[in-house]
Design a protein around this motif. Structure first.
Motif, PDB file in Angstrom:
ATOM      1  N   GLY A  48       0.821  -1.203   0.000  1.00 22.93           N
ATOM      2  CA  GLY A  48       0.000   0.000   0.000  1.00 22.93           C
ATOM      3  C   GLY A  48       0.854   1.251   0.000  1.00 22.93           C
ATOM      4  N   LYS A  49       0.217   2.393  -0.128  1.00 26.94           N
ATOM      5  CA  LYS A  49       0.947   3.638  -0.320  1.00 26.94           C
ATOM      6  C   LYS A  49       1.241   4.398   0.959  1.00 26.94           C
ATOM      7  CE  LYS A  49      -0.812   4.341  -5.001  1.00 26.94           C
ATOM      8  NZ  LYS A  49      -1.488   5.266  -5.937  1.00 26.94           N
ATOM      9  N   PHE A 104      -5.684  10.755   8.806  1.00 35.93           N
ATOM     10  CA  PHE A 104      -4.595  11.152   7.903  1.00 35.93           C
ATOM     11  C   PHE A 104      -3.795   9.923   7.490  1.00 35.93           C
ATOM     12  CE2 PHE A 104      -0.029  12.216   7.598  1.00 35.93           C
ATOM     13  CZ  PHE A 104      -0.065  13.081   6.510  1.00 35.93           C
ATOM     14  N   THR A 105      -3.327   9.906   6.258  1.00 34.63           N
ATOM     15  CA  THR A 105      -2.487   8.809   5.777  1.00 34.63           C
ATOM     16  C   THR A 105      -1.078   9.311   5.533  1.00 34.63           C
ATOM     17  OG1 THR A 105      -4.354   7.688   4.702  1.00 34.63           O
ATOM     18  CG2 THR A 105      -2.151   7.086   3.970  1.00 34.63           C
ATOM     19  N   LEU A 106      -0.121   8.741   6.243  1.00 32.11           N
ATOM     20  CA  LEU A 106       1.284   9.083   6.048  1.00 32.11           C
ATOM     21  C   LEU A 106       1.787   8.321   4.829  1.00 32.11           C
ATOM     22  CD1 LEU A 106       3.880  10.474   7.035  1.00 32.11           C
ATOM     23  CD2 LEU A 106       4.311   8.455   8.458  1.00 32.11           C
ATOM     24  N   ARG A 107       2.025   9.023   3.746  1.00 30.05           N
ATOM     25  CA  ARG A 107       2.425   8.413   2.484  1.00 30.05           C
ATOM     26  C   ARG A 107       3.911   8.056   2.505  1.00 30.05           C
ATOM     27  NH1 ARG A 107      -1.992   7.092  -0.803  1.00 30.05           N
ATOM     28  NH2 ARG A 107      -3.634   8.616  -0.402  1.00 30.05           N
ATOM     29  N   PHE A 108       4.217   6.826   2.097  1.00 31.98           N
ATOM     30  CA  PHE A 108       5.609   6.392   2.065  1.00 31.98           C
ATOM     31  C   PHE A 108       6.432   7.246   1.105  1.00 31.98           C
ATOM     32  CE2 PHE A 108       3.516   2.270   3.248  1.00 31.98           C
ATOM     33  CZ  PHE A 108       4.032   2.220   4.527  1.00 31.98           C
ATOM     34  N   TYR A 109       5.842   7.580  -0.043  1.00 34.29           N
ATOM     35  CA  TYR A 109       6.573   8.378  -1.026  1.00 34.29           C
ATOM     36  C   TYR A 109       6.949   9.738  -0.451  1.00 34.29           C
ATOM     37  CZ  TYR A 109       7.767  10.792  -5.352  1.00 34.29           C
ATOM     38  OH  TYR A 109       8.445  11.505  -6.321  1.00 34.29           O
ATOM     39  N   GLN A 110       5.988  10.391   0.190  1.00 29.28           N
ATOM     40  CA  GLN A 110       6.262  11.697   0.775  1.00 29.28           C
ATOM     41  C   GLN A 110       7.311  11.601   1.872  1.00 29.28           C
ATOM     42  OE1 GLN A 110       2.309  12.691   2.006  1.00 29.28           O
ATOM     43  NE2 GLN A 110       1.626  13.297  -0.036  1.00 29.28           N
ATOM     44  N   LEU A 111       7.232  10.529   2.671  1.00 33.27           N
ATOM     45  CA  LEU A 111       8.191  10.337   3.751  1.00 33.27           C
ATOM     46  C   LEU A 111       9.601  10.150   3.201  1.00 33.27           C
ATOM     47  CD1 LEU A 111       8.673   9.906   6.793  1.00 33.27           C
ATOM     48  CD2 LEU A 111       8.181   7.485   6.440  1.00 33.27           C
ATOM     49  N   CYS A 122      17.857   7.628  -4.797  1.00 30.56           N
ATOM     50  CA  CYS A 122      17.641   6.272  -4.281  1.00 30.56           C
ATOM     51  C   CYS A 122      16.355   6.211  -3.459  1.00 30.56           C
ATOM     52  CB  CYS A 122      18.841   5.843  -3.438  1.00 30.56           C
ATOM     53  SG  CYS A 122      18.581   4.348  -2.465  1.00 30.56           S
ATOM     54  N   LEU A 123      16.166   7.167  -2.567  1.00 35.37           N
ATOM     55  CA  LEU A 123      14.989   7.171  -1.700  1.00 35.37           C
ATOM     56  C   LEU A 123      13.707   7.421  -2.485  1.00 35.37           C
ATOM     57  CD1 LEU A 123      16.518   9.184   1.274  1.00 35.37           C
ATOM     58  CD2 LEU A 123      16.042   6.730   1.201  1.00 35.37           C
ATOM     59  N   ILE A 124      13.774   8.278  -3.500  1.00 34.21           N
ATOM     60  CA  ILE A 124      12.591   8.571  -4.311  1.00 34.21           C
ATOM     61  C   ILE A 124      12.172   7.337  -5.091  1.00 34.21           C
ATOM     62  CG2 ILE A 124      11.802   9.850  -6.346  1.00 34.21           C
ATOM     63  CD1 ILE A 124      13.392  12.251  -5.222  1.00 34.21           C
ATOM     64  N   ARG A 125      13.136   6.587  -5.627  1.00 31.61           N
ATOM     65  CA  ARG A 125      12.784   5.360  -6.343  1.00 31.61           C
ATOM     66  C   ARG A 125      12.191   4.326  -5.389  1.00 31.61           C
ATOM     67  NH1 ARG A 125      11.935   7.709 -10.173  1.00 31.61           N
ATOM     68  NH2 ARG A 125      13.083   7.707 -12.141  1.00 31.61           N
ATOM     69  N   MET A 126      12.632   4.306  -4.143  1.00 27.89           N
ATOM     70  CA  MET A 126      11.998   3.428  -3.163  1.00 27.89           C
ATOM     71  C   MET A 126      10.546   3.867  -2.947  1.00 27.89           C
ATOM     72  SD  MET A 126      14.001   1.019  -2.259  1.00 27.89           S
ATOM     73  CE  MET A 126      13.040   0.437  -0.843  1.00 27.89           C
ATOM     74  N   GLY A 127      10.315   5.169  -2.946  1.00 29.40           N
ATOM     75  CA  GLY A 127       8.956   5.682  -2.836  1.00 29.40           C
ATOM     76  C   GLY A 127       8.104   5.260  -4.018  1.00 29.40           C
TER      77      GLY A 127
END
Length: 374
Positions: free
Chosen positions: A22-23, A30-37, A148-153
């Motif tokens: 999931g995202k 509120f949903t803490l988005r992995f991509y934003q994190l 690297c982190l953005i691609r993980m997102g």
């Protein structure tokens, strides 16, 4: 055309990842988005890495605080405009107000790279009063880690994935078809959830093994059993057929007969319909890129601590060659991002990477020919 020959026990050495995380993480309303994190983590980690670089050269934190402002603004604006102009100008030229809807997604790394270069040039002229290459040689180290982190997102978001293939590590993205089914207008108010359970078996074709799953559809008790039966048949027809490039789950019945499915439950507790579906195995290109950018970060960091920054432009040029050279080859494994790419010899990601690699080679050669800074 593929001929479906058998269903057999999965005995391949391939590692199939069923990506179903999931995202984000729900926290209250509120949903803490992995991509934003992960996106924000890139700036935070980059800040402390840059702080170490500046202290190493006897400079203070005040300069870094101003630099962070320039970096954040340049990255977000550049990545957004890069997506708008490089990938979807046909749409945004007709819907200009949507350009500002960054929260809906749509960022391009090539646009971010160009904007960061421009932003650092302005920063050098207005703030640091030093050569723009002096700051770029440091910034690119942190940008590689952020990439690297953005691609993980992107991996968490199940986006920018690879083509269908049985690879050493293949991935089936089940969250995408789940969301598509849950939002299908004809039954979205009755279908409460969709779950996938790996069966450990494959549907074999002459080219690809498709991992099999038990798909469970959970309906509310508002429907009768006959209505659940009808909706399930519609679901099957919705998924049926050899998967298009962007599909991730399908059911196949070449004979034209509807595959078997079962319905259990009652109006009081709700209904569950189950059938066997196949997941589409794909290259996990987000993970491949993430690993590549992490390796580039390590290389650039080691170059910096060994005083490569004293040859202005060497780190910047190396970043461009390594990151976008690697990106060029990974693009061969990806699905097309926009319709216009289908008729291209090289997709947009590759076409935009080539000039950046050439620019990087120029700066590497230039740096190696000059004397080191004191």
């Amino acid at each position: 055309m593929c001929n479906f020959v058998s269903k057999s026990q999965f005995v391949s050495e391939l590692l199939t990842i069923t990506w179903d995380v999931g995202k984000g993480i729900p926290i209250g309303g509120f949903t803490l988005r992995f991509y934003q994190l992960l996106f924000a983590s890139g700036f935070i980690l980059g800040y402390y890495i840059m702080l170490g670089f500046l202290k190493r050269e006897g400079l203070g934190q005040e300069l870094l605080d101003k630099l962070l402002t320039y970096m954040v603004i340049a990255t977000i604006i550049g990545a957004r405009l890069g997506h708008v102009f490089f990938y979807q100008w046909d749409y945004y030229s007709q819907h200009p107000a949507d350009i500002f809807k960054v929260w809906e997604g749509g960022l391009a790394s090539h646009g971010a790279a160009i904007a960061i270069i421009i932003g650092m040039y302005i920063f050098s002229k207005r703030v640091s009063k030093r050569s723009s290459l002096w700051i770029l040689d440091k910034v690119v180290v942190t940008v590689a880690l952020a990439g690297c982190l953005i691609r993980m997102g992107n991996f968490f978001n199940s986006e920018i994935y690879g083509q269908r293939a049985n690879s050493a590590i293949e991935t089936v993205y089940t969250d995408l078809p789940r969301q598509a089914l849950l939002k299908y207008p004809a039954w979205e108010k009755y279908l409460e959830s969709v779950e996938f359970e790996s069966l450990g078996t494959n549907l074999e074709t002459d080219s690809i093994r498709y991992p099999e799953y038990r798909m469970s559809l959970y309906f509310s008790g508002e429907l009768t059993e006959e209505q659940v039966d009808l909706v399930t048949r519609r679901q099957i027809n919705y998924l049926n057929g050899f998967p298009r490039e962007d599909e991730n789950i399908f059911v196949q019945y070449p004979s034209g007969e509807l595959p078997e499915f079962s319905i259990q439950g009652d109006p009081a507790s709700g209904w569950t319909a189950q059938l066997i579906v196949q997941g589409v195995p794909r290259y996990p290109t987000q993970l491949i890129e993430a690993f590549g950018y992490l390796l580039v970060f390590i290389i650039l960091y080691l170059m910096y601590v060994r005083d490569a920054w004293k040859k202005e432009g060497l780190l910047f040029g190396s970043f461009l060659v390594l990151v976008f050279g690697f990106r060029f080859f990974v693009e061969f494994l990806k699905v097309v991002q926009v319709e216009a790419e289908k008729d291209m010899s090289y997709n947009l990601g590759q076409s935009l990477s080539i000039p950046l690699v050439i620019v990087g080679l120029f700066f590497i050669i230039r740096a190696l020919r000059q004397k080191s800074l004191a």
